[in-house]
Design an enzyme around this catalytic site. Structure first.
Site, PDB file in Angstrom:
ATOM      1  N   SER A  74      25.040  43.240  62.587  1.00  0.00           N
ATOM      2  CA  SER A  74      26.362  43.255  63.195  1.00  0.00           C
ATOM      3  C   SER A  74      26.263  42.573  64.552  1.00  0.00           C
ATOM      4  O   SER A  74      25.166  42.444  65.117  1.00  0.00           O
ATOM      5  CB  SER A  74      26.834  44.702  63.382  1.00  0.00           C
ATOM      6  N   TYR A  95      24.951  53.504  65.581  1.00  0.00           N
ATOM      7  CA  TYR A  95      25.231  52.285  64.818  1.00  0.00           C
ATOM      8  C   TYR A  95      24.589  51.075  65.493  1.00  0.00           C
ATOM      9  O   TYR A  95      23.916  50.259  64.847  1.00  0.00           O
ATOM     10  CB  TYR A  95      26.743  52.110  64.721  1.00  0.00           C
ATOM     11  N   LYS A 107      21.625  48.615  64.007  1.00  0.00           N
ATOM     12  CA  LYS A 107      21.870  47.198  63.767  1.00  0.00           C
ATOM     13  C   LYS A 107      20.917  46.306  64.563  1.00  0.00           C
ATOM     14  O   LYS A 107      20.543  45.223  64.114  1.00  0.00           O
ATOM     15  CB  LYS A 107      23.329  46.857  64.063  1.00  0.00           C
TER      16      LYS A 107
END
Length: 271
Positions: A138, A151, A155
């Protein structure tokens, strides 16, 4: 000309979003596709619609990922592309309020599963002396301020693991790359934003191009990296972000900024 004709792709998290778009595109380009997901009803539907095979898979369990690879090999005899796509948002809110169980559950889906996919698909590809492994990172994995903490950490991990795995597996004829999407209008983002229209508007508002990024556009980047056109690309993370990271337009402007602690996903651990 079909760009994936007679090749085999295994796609995790393929029941919806980017994974579904990738599964559909690989199949449309002549490939045999294994649709892997925990959502049996939707996953089986996608597989049926594209002429693929569905395998129920909990990507947080190594034995399940190992079984997915084994079943795919039994069915097709080889795996040409492993797509580690399964994802969720996970823990949302201040790091000061994040329960350890939320943290671990987020890492299990977003990062541990990538390790399992690289490990077990890589073993099969080593025997073949060829193959492509693609993982979804991401823009939150290449710059800060764009995602929730667990998150973002996961990533970033995907980017690092992609580079290190590529350095080892290249000698076996295996290419390892990642795709780093910008804010893409998937069911997960629609849930976070409160609906599809809000998600489309929000994605367009942070895009220097002024347009919302869609799953099909990420899938197109995956197909390129899996194809012979990318034969000399490995250890690379391909940004598909409408120019956000270059312009810095959304730096510090997480779509989740200011939200109270919660967990966005199917489940999380206890304790």
């Amino acid at each position: 000309m079909a760009r994936f004709k007679n090749r085999v792709a295994v796609v995790t998290g393929a029941a919806s979003g980017i994974g579904e778009a990738a599964a559909r595109l690989f199949a449309a380009e002549g490939g045999n596709v294994v649709v892997a997901d925990v959502n049996s009803a939707r996953g089986a539907q996608v597989a049926e619609e594209i002429g693929g095979v569905f395998i129920h898979t909990d990507v947080t369990r190594e034995e399940a990922m190992e079984a997915l690879v084994a079943a795919s090999l039994e069915r097709y005899g080889r795996i040409d592309c492993m797509v580690n796509n399964a994802g969720m948002v996970g823990a949302v809110g201040s790091i000061l309020d994040t329960p350890a169980s939320y943290w671990r559950a987020t890492q299990a889906v977003l990062f541990d599963s990538v390790f399992y996919g690289i490990k077990h698909a890589g073993r099969a590809m080593r025997e073949q002396k060829s193959g492509v492994i693609l993982s979804v990172s991401s823009i939150a994995g290449v710059m800060g301020g764009l995602g929730p903490h667990a998150y973002t950490a996961a990533k970033h991990g995907v980017v690092g693991l992609t580079r290190s795995a590529a350095s080892e597996l290249s000698r076996h004829g295996i290419r390892v790359n990642a795709v780093a999407p910008g804010t893409t209008v998937t069911p997960l983002i629609e849930e976070v934003r409160g609906g599809r229209e809000q998600a489309l508007a929000g994605a367009a508002s942070v895009s220097p191009l002024g347009t919302a990024l869609l799953p099909e556009e990420i899938a197109a980047a995956m197909l390129f990296l899996a194809s012979d056109a990318a034969a000399h690309i490995t250890g690379h993370t391909l940004l598909v972000d409408s120019g956000v990271t270059g312009a810095g337009a959304a730096s510090g402007s997480s779509v989740l900024k200011g939200q109270s602690m919660r967990f966005v996903g199917a489940s999380h651990g206890e304790g």
